[in-house]
Design a protein around this motif. Structure first.
Motif, PDB file in Angstrom:
ATOM      1  N   LEU A  33       0.833  -1.201   0.000  1.00  0.00           N
ATOM      2  CA  LEU A  33       0.000   0.000   0.000  1.00  0.00           C
ATOM      3  C   LEU A  33       0.867   1.250   0.000  1.00  0.00           C
ATOM      4  O   LEU A  33       0.584   2.224  -0.709  1.00  0.00           O
ATOM      5  N   GLU A  34       1.949   1.240   0.766  1.00  0.00           N
ATOM      6  CA  GLU A  34       2.879   2.369   0.770  1.00  0.00           C
ATOM      7  C   GLU A  34       3.513   2.537  -0.605  1.00  0.00           C
ATOM      8  O   GLU A  34       3.671   3.650  -1.100  1.00  0.00           O
ATOM      9  N   LYS A  35       3.855   1.441  -1.242  1.00  0.00           N
ATOM     10  CA  LYS A  35       4.478   1.485  -2.567  1.00  0.00           C
ATOM     11  C   LYS A  35       3.484   2.005  -3.607  1.00  0.00           C
ATOM     12  O   LYS A  35       3.851   2.779  -4.492  1.00  0.00           O
ATOM     13  N   ILE A  36       2.217   1.598  -3.499  1.00  0.00           N
ATOM     14  CA  ILE A  36       1.190   2.090  -4.418  1.00  0.00           C
ATOM     15  C   ILE A  36       1.043   3.603  -4.272  1.00  0.00           C
ATOM     16  O   ILE A  36       0.968   4.336  -5.266  1.00  0.00           O
ATOM     17  N   ALA A  37       1.038   4.100  -3.024  1.00  0.00           N
ATOM     18  CA  ALA A  37       0.961   5.545  -2.792  1.00  0.00           C
ATOM     19  C   ALA A  37       2.171   6.230  -3.431  1.00  0.00           C
ATOM     20  O   ALA A  37       2.050   7.284  -4.063  1.00  0.00           O
ATOM     21  N   GLN A  38       3.337   5.637  -3.300  1.00  0.00           N
ATOM     22  CA  GLN A  38       4.557   6.183  -3.888  1.00  0.00           C
ATOM     23  C   GLN A  38       4.450   6.202  -5.418  1.00  0.00           C
ATOM     24  O   GLN A  38       4.802   7.192  -6.061  1.00  0.00           O
ATOM     25  N   ILE A  39       3.958   5.135  -5.996  1.00  0.00           N
ATOM     26  CA  ILE A  39       3.801   5.046  -7.453  1.00  0.00           C
ATOM     27  C   ILE A  39       2.876   6.149  -7.950  1.00  0.00           C
ATOM     28  O   ILE A  39       3.188   6.861  -8.910  1.00  0.00           O
ATOM     29  N   LEU A  40       1.729   6.302  -7.304  1.00  0.00           N
ATOM     30  CA  LEU A  40       0.765   7.308  -7.744  1.00  0.00           C
ATOM     31  C   LEU A  40       1.320   8.722  -7.581  1.00  0.00           C
ATOM     32  O   LEU A  40       1.104   9.578  -8.443  1.00  0.00           O
ATOM     33  N   ALA A  41       2.046   8.965  -6.502  1.00  0.00           N
ATOM     34  CA  ALA A  41       2.651  10.287  -6.279  1.00  0.00           C
ATOM     35  C   ALA A  41       3.702  10.584  -7.339  1.00  0.00           C
ATOM     36  O   ALA A  41       3.771  11.703  -7.864  1.00  0.00           O
ATOM     37  N   VAL A  42       4.506   9.589  -7.682  1.00  0.00           N
ATOM     38  CA  VAL A  42       5.534   9.783  -8.702  1.00  0.00           C
ATOM     39  C   VAL A  42       4.882  10.057 -10.057  1.00  0.00           C
ATOM     40  O   VAL A  42       5.354  10.897 -10.823  1.00  0.00           O
ATOM     41  N   LYS A  43       3.785   9.380 -10.341  1.00  0.00           N
ATOM     42  CA  LYS A  43       3.089   9.606 -11.604  1.00  0.00           C
ATOM     43  C   LYS A  43       2.571  11.040 -11.684  1.00  0.00           C
ATOM     44  O   LYS A  43       2.631  11.662 -12.748  1.00  0.00           O
ATOM     45  N   ILE A  44       2.083  11.569 -10.574  1.00  0.00           N
ATOM     46  CA  ILE A  44       1.581  12.947 -10.549  1.00  0.00           C
ATOM     47  C   ILE A  44       2.687  13.926 -10.912  1.00  0.00           C
ATOM     48  O   ILE A  44       2.460  14.906 -11.613  1.00  0.00           O
ATOM     49  N   LEU A  59      10.496   8.915  -0.664  1.00  0.00           N
ATOM     50  CA  LEU A  59       9.303   9.716  -0.423  1.00  0.00           C
ATOM     51  C   LEU A  59       9.668  11.180  -0.204  1.00  0.00           C
ATOM     52  O   LEU A  59       8.922  12.072  -0.584  1.00  0.00           O
ATOM     53  N   THR A  60      10.832  11.448   0.380  1.00  0.00           N
ATOM     54  CA  THR A  60      11.296  12.824   0.577  1.00  0.00           C
ATOM     55  C   THR A  60      11.505  13.494  -0.774  1.00  0.00           C
ATOM     56  O   THR A  60      11.105  14.643  -0.978  1.00  0.00           O
ATOM     57  N   PHE A  61      12.107  12.788  -1.723  1.00  0.00           N
ATOM     58  CA  PHE A  61      12.326  13.307  -3.065  1.00  0.00           C
ATOM     59  C   PHE A  61      10.998  13.576  -3.761  1.00  0.00           C
ATOM     60  O   PHE A  61      10.804  14.631  -4.379  1.00  0.00           O
ATOM     61  N   LYS A  63       8.078  14.113  -2.337  1.00  0.00           N
ATOM     62  CA  LYS A  63       7.412  15.229  -1.655  1.00  0.00           C
ATOM     63  C   LYS A  63       8.014  16.557  -2.110  1.00  0.00           C
ATOM     64  O   LYS A  63       7.290  17.528  -2.346  1.00  0.00           O
ATOM     65  N   SER A  64       9.317  16.604  -2.277  1.00  0.00           N
ATOM     66  CA  SER A  64       9.988  17.812  -2.755  1.00  0.00           C
ATOM     67  C   SER A  64       9.502  18.177  -4.152  1.00  0.00           C
ATOM     68  O   SER A  64       9.231  19.345  -4.449  1.00  0.00           O
ATOM     69  N   ASN A  65       9.385  17.182  -5.033  1.00  0.00           N
ATOM     70  CA  ASN A  65       8.877  17.419  -6.382  1.00  0.00           C
ATOM     71  C   ASN A  65       7.441  17.930  -6.363  1.00  0.00           C
ATOM     72  O   ASN A  65       7.089  18.845  -7.113  1.00  0.00           O
ATOM     73  N   MET A  66       6.612  17.341  -5.512  1.00  0.00           N
ATOM     74  CA  MET A  66       5.218  17.765  -5.429  1.00  0.00           C
ATOM     75  C   MET A  66       5.119  19.183  -4.872  1.00  0.00           C
ATOM     76  O   MET A  66       4.291  19.977  -5.336  1.00  0.00           O
ATOM     77  N   THR A  67       5.961  19.517  -3.911  1.00  0.00           N
ATOM     78  CA  THR A  67       5.976  20.871  -3.348  1.00  0.00           C
ATOM     79  C   THR A  67       6.353  21.881  -4.430  1.00  0.00           C
ATOM     80  O   THR A  67       5.747  22.951  -4.535  1.00  0.00           O
ATOM     81  N   GLN A  68       7.329  21.523  -5.259  1.00  0.00           N
ATOM     82  CA  GLN A  68       7.727  22.409  -6.358  1.00  0.00           C
ATOM     83  C   GLN A  68       6.608  22.551  -7.378  1.00  0.00           C
ATOM     84  O   GLN A  68       6.357  23.628  -7.902  1.00  0.00           O
TER      85      GLN A  68
END
Length: 107
Positions: A33-44, A59-61, A63-68
């Motif tokens: 489930l954590e990996k699925i969340a990571q996959i979806l976040a990376v896709k965004i 996840l830190t990387f 999150k940094s990309n999403m913040t940008q």
């Protein structure tokens, strides 16, 4: 449970530790489930699944990309509110083009 189709989960299965149960269904664990969340976040953020396989971003990387991304979108929205002058239109076109290149063309 995740809202994803079984087909999507199978597509991501090479990144998951999911095992099939006695009925042949994929059984997901908390780490999956954590990996699925990571996959979806990376896709965004515009990365491809191959990028996840090759690089395994933290996840830190992510999150940094999403913040940008959010900061970039806030800049775009700011100039949309000011779209009265040619200068503001040009600024917004440049911001939108940069956003498109940075995030959307990766897909």
């Amino acid at each position: 449970m995740t809202g994803l189709t079984e087909r999507s989960i199978r597509y991501y299965s090479n990144l998951l530790k999911a095992k099939k149960n006695d009925n042949g269904q994929l059984a997901l664990f908390k780490s999956d489930l954590e990996k699925i969340a990571q996959i979806l976040a990376v896709k965004i953020t515009g990365y491809k699944l191959k990028d996840l396989i090759d690089q395994q971003p933290s996840l830190t990387f992510i999150k940094s990309n999403m913040t940008q991304m959010i900061a970039d979108l806030e800049d775009i929205l700011f100039y949309f509110d000011l779209t009265g002058s040619e200068e503001n239109h040009l600024k917004n076109i440049k911001l939108l083009q940069n956003y498109n290149t940075r995030y959307l063309r990766k897909r």
